[in-house]
Enzyme design. Structure first.
Site: not given
Length: 306
Positions: A169, A171, A203-205
């Protein structure tokens, strides 16, 4: 487990990884209704830690029960279920083998006075619980960003050494970043690239806006004519920054919003070439039948049917 040519091609982008890690990545990519397509939808339920139980689950009290989320992810045909230790433990036996799981190793809470996260579980926990991957949050821009990156470095090495995949994550927040800057296109692209450089498999955005936070970046975006007017264009740019689309990128659902707004956003994310979505509050805060109907439409969008 049958692996499609599409998934095999994705796996070739991870050249240094062991067969164990690639197998776990394939388990996520080959599960659910989007299996083998290269697209994925994940249910993340870490909001109780991050925002508190009432803010997270009171809109749909059934969601206080961990089994509710396991069943929702399984019945919707999702690729994976991601959550902190306690919620994974609470359903690990009942739902063993039914859906790949991602153990979120760090968390923050609403009482925190600094932008930071605590490590709340381990790679050993992930192995003990049969997880396919670990998850970890970094806050690029925050006062403690480098400590978080160093923690991620160590946990990534341990996870990969044990055949697990890594989900990051990324952020941006804290430091000198403005609130608007947290989702600015230049800052979000930077965050995705940092996660790729840190060795993330997934990948988390957040979906980026067309705002440009950094003056130096704004000049480059103008001089290089990088198109950022539409969400589709911005998603395409994010994918390019993730090693020229060689890393899996999923976009968060964010705060609760109208179903049609969610679906329009998903279409733009799909059209921008993203791998998928990781949607929490916008599903489990709705009654179960509404959540399943919404997730069905999301999956249809990624299937190219809506």
């Amino acid at each position: 487990m049958r692996v499609t040519q599409k998934v095999k091609k994705i796996l070739t982008n991870y050249e240094s990884d062991s067969p164990g890690t690639k197998t776990n990545l394939a388990r996520i990519l080959m599960n659910g209704r989007l299996a083998g397509s290269g697209h994925l939808v994940i249910l993340p339920v870490d909001q109780g830690f991050e925002h508190g139980p009432a803010r997270s689950f009171a809109p749909n009290p059934d969601a206080y029960d961990p089994h509710y989320h396991w069943r929702l992810a399984i019945d919707a045909g999702l690729n994976a279920f991601a959550s902190p230790l306690g919620m994974i433990e609470a359903g690990a036996d009942t739902f063993a083998g039914m859906i790949p799981t991602i153990l979120k190793l760090n968390s923050s809470n609403s009482h925190a006075t600094v932008k930071d996260q605590a490590i709340t579980s381990s790679v050993k926990d992930a192995l003990r619980l049969g997880c396919s991957a670990i998850g970890f949050t970094i806050y690029p821009g925050a006062e403690h960003q480098f400590s978080m990156m160093e923690e991620l470095k160590e946990l990534t090495l341990e996870a990969k050494s044990n055949g697990l995949a890594v989900v990051v994550w990324s952020y941006p927040r804290g430091g000198d970043l403005s609130k608007e800057g947290e989702t600015a296109i230049d800052v979000t692209a930077y965050a995705a690239h940092i996660a790729a450089l840190m060795g993330a498999h997934i990948i988390k955005v957040k979906p980026p806006t067309d705002f440009l936070e950094l003056d130096s970046a704004a000049k480059t975006y103008r001089d290089c004519n990088i198109k950022i007017e539409s969400l589709r264009q911005r998603v395409d740019h994010i994918m390019t920054t993730a090693f020229n689309k060689k890393r899996i990128v999923v976009f968060s659902g964010g705060a609760s919003k109208d179903a049609e707004d969610i679906l329009n956003e998903i279409r733009a994310i799909r059209d921008g070439g993203a791998n998928g979505s990781i949607i929490g509050r916008n599903t489990f805060q709705r009654p179960r039948n509404e959540a399943l109907a919404l997730l069905d439409k999301v999956i249809q969008i990624y299937q190219g049917k809506a």
